[in-house]
Design an enzyme around this catalytic site. Structure first.
Site, PDB file in Angstrom:
ATOM      1  N   CYS A   2       0.866  -1.185   0.000  1.00 16.81           N
ATOM      2  CA  CYS A   2       0.000   0.000   0.000  1.00 16.81           C
ATOM      3  C   CYS A   2       0.903   1.235   0.000  1.00 16.81           C
ATOM      4  O   CYS A   2       1.921   1.284   0.679  1.00 16.81           O
ATOM      5  CB  CYS A   2      -0.932   0.090   1.191  1.00 16.81           C
ATOM      6  SG  CYS A   2      -2.128  -1.231   1.264  1.00 16.81           S
ATOM      7  N   ARG A  27       3.756  -0.605  -4.845  1.00 15.48           N
ATOM      8  CA  ARG A  27       3.476  -1.068  -3.478  1.00 15.48           C
ATOM      9  C   ARG A  27       2.136  -1.784  -3.373  1.00 15.48           C
ATOM     10  O   ARG A  27       1.771  -2.282  -2.302  1.00 15.48           O
ATOM     11  CB  ARG A  27       3.495   0.120  -2.510  1.00 15.48           C
ATOM     12  CG  ARG A  27       4.831   0.835  -2.464  1.00 15.48           C
ATOM     13  CD  ARG A  27       4.768   2.023  -1.556  1.00 15.48           C
ATOM     14  NE  ARG A  27       4.616   1.637  -0.170  1.00 15.48           N
ATOM     15  CZ  ARG A  27       5.613   1.436   0.668  1.00 15.48           C
ATOM     16  NH1 ARG A  27       6.844   1.612   0.265  1.00 15.48           N
ATOM     17  NH2 ARG A  27       5.386   1.076   1.904  1.00 15.48           N
ATOM     18  N   TRP A  75      -2.763  -2.758  -1.614  1.00 10.40           N
ATOM     19  CA  TRP A  75      -2.517  -4.193  -1.729  1.00 10.40           C
ATOM     20  C   TRP A  75      -3.407  -4.824  -0.657  1.00 10.40           C
ATOM     21  O   TRP A  75      -3.201  -4.606   0.549  1.00 10.40           O
ATOM     22  CB  TRP A  75      -1.043  -4.517  -1.459  1.00 10.40           C
ATOM     23  CG  TRP A  75      -0.709  -5.950  -1.738  1.00 10.40           C
ATOM     24  CD1 TRP A  75      -0.445  -6.506  -2.960  1.00 10.40           C
ATOM     25  CD2 TRP A  75      -0.610  -7.018  -0.796  1.00 10.40           C
ATOM     26  NE1 TRP A  75      -0.184  -7.845  -2.827  1.00 10.40           N
ATOM     27  CE2 TRP A  75      -0.284  -8.194  -1.516  1.00 10.40           C
ATOM     28  CE3 TRP A  75      -0.781  -7.119   0.596  1.00 10.40           C
ATOM     29  CZ2 TRP A  75      -0.106  -9.436  -0.898  1.00 10.40           C
ATOM     30  CZ3 TRP A  75      -0.613  -8.358   1.203  1.00 10.40           C
ATOM     31  CH2 TRP A  75      -0.271  -9.502   0.465  1.00 10.40           C
ATOM     32  N   ASN A  99      -1.577   2.572   5.465  1.00  9.94           N
ATOM     33  CA  ASN A  99      -0.696   1.493   5.043  1.00  9.94           C
ATOM     34  C   ASN A  99      -0.283   0.746   6.307  1.00  9.94           C
ATOM     35  O   ASN A  99       0.269   1.349   7.224  1.00  9.94           O
ATOM     36  CB  ASN A  99       0.526   2.077   4.315  1.00  9.94           C
ATOM     37  CG  ASN A  99       1.681   1.096   4.183  1.00  9.94           C
ATOM     38  OD1 ASN A  99       2.830   1.488   4.193  1.00  9.94           O
ATOM     39  ND2 ASN A  99       1.386  -0.166   4.062  1.00  9.94           N
ATOM     40  N   GLY A 100      -0.598  -0.548   6.360  1.00 11.72           N
ATOM     41  CA  GLY A 100      -0.219  -1.334   7.541  1.00 11.72           C
ATOM     42  C   GLY A 100      -1.331  -2.318   7.871  1.00 11.72           C
ATOM     43  O   GLY A 100      -2.223  -2.565   7.051  1.00 11.72           O
ATOM     44  N   GLU A 479      17.441 -17.972  -7.711  1.00 15.64           N
ATOM     45  CA  GLU A 479      17.005 -16.646  -8.104  1.00 15.64           C
ATOM     46  C   GLU A 479      16.410 -16.672  -9.520  1.00 15.64           C
ATOM     47  O   GLU A 479      15.383 -16.051  -9.788  1.00 15.64           O
ATOM     48  CB  GLU A 479      18.178 -15.658  -7.982  1.00 15.64           C
ATOM     49  CG  GLU A 479      17.893 -14.250  -8.412  1.00 15.64           C
ATOM     50  CD  GLU A 479      16.706 -13.591  -7.716  1.00 15.64           C
ATOM     51  OE1 GLU A 479      16.201 -14.141  -6.720  1.00 15.64           O
ATOM     52  OE2 GLU A 479      16.260 -12.551  -8.210  1.00 15.64           O
ATOM     53  N   LYS A 483      12.552 -15.599 -10.343  1.00 16.09           N
ATOM     54  CA  LYS A 483      12.267 -14.517 -11.289  1.00 16.09           C
ATOM     55  C   LYS A 483      11.271 -14.993 -12.331  1.00 16.09           C
ATOM     56  O   LYS A 483      10.310 -14.307 -12.645  1.00 16.09           O
ATOM     57  CB  LYS A 483      13.572 -14.089 -11.943  1.00 16.09           C
ATOM     58  CG  LYS A 483      13.776 -12.667 -12.191  1.00 16.09           C
ATOM     59  CD  LYS A 483      14.146 -11.767 -11.049  1.00 16.09           C
ATOM     60  CE  LYS A 483      13.394 -11.884  -9.782  1.00 16.09           C
ATOM     61  NZ  LYS A 483      13.925 -11.181  -8.655  1.00 16.09           N
ATOM     62  N   GLU A 486       7.705 -15.715 -10.859  1.00 15.06           N
ATOM     63  CA  GLU A 486       7.112 -14.493 -10.316  1.00 15.06           C
ATOM     64  C   GLU A 486       6.430 -13.650 -11.398  1.00 15.06           C
ATOM     65  O   GLU A 486       5.353 -13.111 -11.190  1.00 15.06           O
ATOM     66  CB  GLU A 486       8.255 -13.694  -9.669  1.00 15.06           C
ATOM     67  CG  GLU A 486       7.869 -12.398  -9.066  1.00 15.06           C
ATOM     68  CD  GLU A 486       9.073 -11.675  -8.459  1.00 15.06           C
ATOM     69  OE1 GLU A 486      10.227 -12.049  -8.733  1.00 15.06           O
ATOM     70  OE2 GLU A 486       8.854 -10.715  -7.721  1.00 15.06           O
ATOM     71  N   HIS A 502      17.229 -38.148  -6.657  1.00 10.69           N
ATOM     72  CA  HIS A 502      16.657 -38.667  -5.408  1.00 10.69           C
ATOM     73  C   HIS A 502      15.154 -38.432  -5.349  1.00 10.69           C
ATOM     74  O   HIS A 502      14.568 -38.373  -4.274  1.00 10.69           O
ATOM     75  CB  HIS A 502      17.394 -38.062  -4.213  1.00 10.69           C
ATOM     76  CG  HIS A 502      18.844 -38.421  -4.206  1.00 10.69           C
ATOM     77  ND1 HIS A 502      19.293 -39.683  -3.884  1.00 10.69           N
ATOM     78  CD2 HIS A 502      19.951 -37.725  -4.564  1.00 10.69           C
ATOM     79  CE1 HIS A 502      20.613 -39.734  -4.015  1.00 10.69           C
ATOM     80  NE2 HIS A 502      21.029 -38.546  -4.432  1.00 10.69           N
ATOM     81  N   LYS A 601       5.658  -4.724  -4.004  1.00 12.96           N
ATOM     82  CA  LYS A 601       7.021  -4.550  -3.527  1.00 12.96           C
ATOM     83  C   LYS A 601       6.910  -4.046  -2.098  1.00 12.96           C
ATOM     84  O   LYS A 601       5.899  -3.449  -1.740  1.00 12.96           O
ATOM     85  CB  LYS A 601       7.703  -3.504  -4.404  1.00 12.96           C
ATOM     86  CG  LYS A 601       9.178  -3.756  -4.579  1.00 12.96           C
ATOM     87  CD  LYS A 601       9.719  -2.918  -5.678  1.00 12.96           C
ATOM     88  CE  LYS A 601      11.196  -3.110  -5.806  1.00 12.96           C
ATOM     89  NZ  LYS A 601      11.555  -4.381  -6.438  1.00 12.96           N
TER      90      LYS A 601
HETATM   91  C1  F6R Z   1      11.396 -10.854  -5.927  1.00 13.01           C
HETATM   92  C2  F6R Z   1      11.453  -9.838  -4.899  1.00 13.01           C
HETATM   93  C3  F6R Z   1      11.182 -10.245  -3.512  1.00 13.01           C
HETATM   94  C4  F6R Z   1      11.963  -9.393  -2.508  1.00 13.01           C
HETATM   95  C5  F6R Z   1      11.509  -9.709  -1.074  1.00 13.01           C
HETATM   96  C6  F6R Z   1      12.298  -8.930  -0.054  1.00 13.01           C
HETATM   97  O1  F6R Z   1      11.726 -10.333  -7.177  1.00 13.01           O
HETATM   98  O2  F6R Z   1      11.687  -8.686  -5.166  1.00 13.01           O
HETATM   99  O3  F6R Z   1      11.412 -11.601  -3.306  1.00 13.01           O
HETATM  100  O4  F6R Z   1      13.321  -9.642  -2.662  1.00 13.01           O
HETATM  101  O5  F6R Z   1      10.148  -9.413  -0.946  1.00 13.01           O
HETATM  102  O6  F6R Z   1      12.129  -7.564  -0.221  1.00 13.01           O
HETATM  103  P1  F6R Z   1      13.163  -6.540   0.385  1.00 13.01           P
HETATM  104  O7  F6R Z   1      14.445  -6.727  -0.339  1.00 13.01           O
HETATM  105  O8  F6R Z   1      12.563  -5.189   0.134  1.00 13.01           O
HETATM  106  O9  F6R Z   1      13.284  -6.859   1.836  1.00 13.01           O
END
Ligand code: F6R
Length: 606
Positions: A2, A27, A75, A99-100, A479, A483, A486, A502, A601
């Protein structure tokens, strides 16, 4: 999660609010809304969906006009994405954006229902709005203070009281909030990106400080109403950094920004050809004494920690325990005062990482934050902080933040190894020099995009994928796999190549492509044997390896060859093709690359 904004000044604010929200849309993008004082009354426009939906609604006559207002991009936590659950919430007297998460909202709601209040939405936020209304006696500060006493959880709130039509009130606990200081106009925002167009000056609001913001000034006070003198900060992020700059998506732009981001991150941390991390407070003497290191983080940031573990253990021979923050905080970890606990986070606001940081501090360990956002909670609460200088990362899928986190992990590994006497000064210099060369080498990797695009075209119709590797390559493959899933919504798993047989190899058919990362020369033959095993079962295999490795067509269907560097540094290069493959696969599938479904994010909830 948010995003909130607020504007008070002498300009029409609806468009300013929406523009600010666009920069915070990463966000959360389940719904958006604004509330503006119009002729002394609070007028609200809100809509389920993205900001474009709100804009359309406003164009068809619902746009509020005025010079003081607040806005929100959501969000969803409590209640599905819908018009009714969209923020702002409240009534004619008090309207808020939040936000929270309010943990005791049910209790408050029951209390307010008993007082005769009705509720429209399923949100926790509406209970705070109505609670403020319940306490309101004409004095906003007293009202907000009473609310603070009653409410448990996290909040950043922008509040409008009908009786104060030229003022925004703001308060926060745990969720981030800054106050932008302009010329005859002031702002609130979840981070600095919405204000950069208007001003670079800002205050950081601390827990339970109350801000009173109007056109001519900003006053910050305690819950008792005592004025607090605030330190003015200057944002050093460039406004262009928060724009797409001609790229189709932020993610593609951010992938391409990696050479610069790495250069900007490492160059201030190298002195006399050696790593120099003392500005963070982490001295050579301290490094000599740590018995163990923990790296605690979430998602991509945790994957950076996994690469760090391999590199640190290999070079410095110091044990590194990597933990997912949401697990660490509840597993009663054994930490001592001799340990260094490293918290890695792009946003610096991830709820689980913050909780892990608090736990590590309680247990007496030294805490070091590796964080991108200046003044964020993790940066402020850790004992030591190393800022990565990636600039704003807007795409939800992290790319450049990962690379700069890796670059700091390397510097730390080199200096720690040197401090522990595990490598000589010469070797430390040699490794540091190779790190300095990475941005240039990366530019050579960035031109491989067409190759990656081609591989993406071969993966796009798959339902499921495997990423495999050994050692550092296994850490990297995690990773790559994250990616891809996601942003393209194709299921993918990463597996230690040697572990496949296994159990998991039973999944392998000609419909299950495999991406193998093979950058470590000592493990190459072993990884190739594992590749042959999946190939023999029909899998189409793409291999990412250094340019000097010869791999026949009978082994790999597709090859991506990287410039050769010392093995230990290869992850810095190999990350890029995996980012490209994920990006182009998502583009080919027509996915919303920068704003993948269900995600946001800055994950400020548990
Ligand atoms: C994936 C991604 C997330 C963040 C995770 C931690 O592309 O961006 O997995 O890495 O949510 O976020 P931060 O780094 O902001 O603590």
């Amino acid at each position: 999660m948010c995003g909130i904004v607020g504007y008070v000044g002498n300009r029409e604010c609806a468009d300013i609010l929406v523009d600010g929200l666009k920069r915070l849309e990463y966000r959360g993008y389940d719904s958006a809304g604004i509330a503006v004082f119009q002729n002394g009354k609070i007028k609200v426009a809100k809509s389920k969906g993205k900001l474009v939906d709100l804009e359309q609604k406003m164009e068809s006559g619902e746009k509020p006009h005025g010079i003081c207002g607040i806005g929100h991009t959501r969000w969803a936590t409590h209640g599905e994405p819908s018009d009714i659950n969209s923020h702002p919430h409240g009534n004619k007297r008090v309207t808020i954006v939040h936000n929270g998460i309010i943990e005791n909202y049910k209790q408050i709601k029951d209390f307010l229902i008993a007082q005769g209040y009705g509720f429209e939405s399923e949100t926790d936020t509406e209970t705070v709005a109505k609670l403020l209304d319940y306490y309101y006696d004409g004095n906003p500060i007293e009202t907000i203070s009473k609310m603070i006493d009653k409410v448990n959880g996290s909040y950043a709130l922008g509040i409008l009281f009908r009786d104060y039509p030229d003022t925004i009130y703001a308060v926060r606990k745990e969720s981030p909030l800054i106050i932008g200081l302009g010329e005859n106009e002031n702002f609130i925002a979840s981070d600095v990106t919405p204000i950069l167009k208007h001003t670079r000056k800002y205050y950081l609001l601390e827990h339970d400080e109350i801000a009173i913001i109007n056109q001519t000034g900003v006053k910050v006070c305690t819950t008792e109403g005592e004025e607090i003198e605030k330190e003015e900060h200057i944002a050093d992020w460039d406004i262009d950094a928060a724009e797409k700059g001609g790229y189709e998506h932020f993610m593609l732009k951010e992938i391409n920004e990696q050479p610069t981001a790495i250069r900007t991150t490492i160059s201030p941390r190298i002195q006399n050809d050696l790593p120099y991390l003392e500005e963070s407070g982490l001295t050579f003497e301290m490094l000599k004494n740590y018995k163990r290191l923990f790296v605690v983080a979430c998602g991509t940031a945790m994957h950076a920690g996994l690469v760090g573990k391999y590199v640190i253990e290999k070079l410095a021979r110091v044990e590194v325990i990597v933990d997912i923050a949401s697990e660490f905080r509840y597993r009663n970890p054994i930490i001592s005062e001799d340990d260094l606990v490293i918290l890695v986070s792009q946003s610096g606001e991830t709820a689980d990482t913050i909780a892990a940081l608090k736990l590590a501090k309680e247990r007496g360990a030294t805490t070091l934050a590796i964080v991108n956002v200046k003044g964020s909670t993790i940066a402020r609460e850790a004992d030591l902080v190393i800022y990565t200088h990636a600039g704003p990362e807007i795409s939800v899928a992290s790319t450049k933040a990962y690379s700069v986190q890796l670059s700091i992990m390397y510097l730390l590994a080199f200096e720690l190894a040197y401090a522990k006497g595990a490598i000589t000064e010469e070797r430390c210099k040699e490794l540091t020099k190779q790190l300095i060369d990475i941005p240039e080498k990366l530019s050579e990797v960035l031109v491989l995009k067409e190759r990656c695009q081609f591989i993406a075209s071969r993966l796009v119709n798959s339902e499921s994928l495997l990423y495999i590797g050994r050692g550092l390559d296994y850490a990297l493959s995690m990773e790559g796999s994250l990616k891809l899933k996601e942003i393209s919504y194709i299921h993918s798993e990463s597996y230690a190549a040697g572990e496949l047989k296994h159990g998991t190899i039973s999944l392998v058919t000609e419909d299950m492509p495999v991406v193998a990362v093979a950058t470590q020369s000592d493990l190459l033959e072993k990884t190739i044997s594992n590749v042959k095993e999946v190939k023999a079962r029909g899998a189409k295999v793409s291999i990412i390896c250094p340019e000097d490795v010869e791999i026949g067509k009978d082994v790999a269907n597709h090859l991506i060859k990287l410039p050769k560097m010392e093995d230990i540094l290869m992850p810095m290069l190999a990350a890029v093709p995996m980012q490209y493959i994920a990006y182009y696969t998502a583009v080919l599938k027509g996915c919303d690359v920068d704003q993948p479904r269900n995600l946001a994010k800055s994950v400020t909830v548990e």
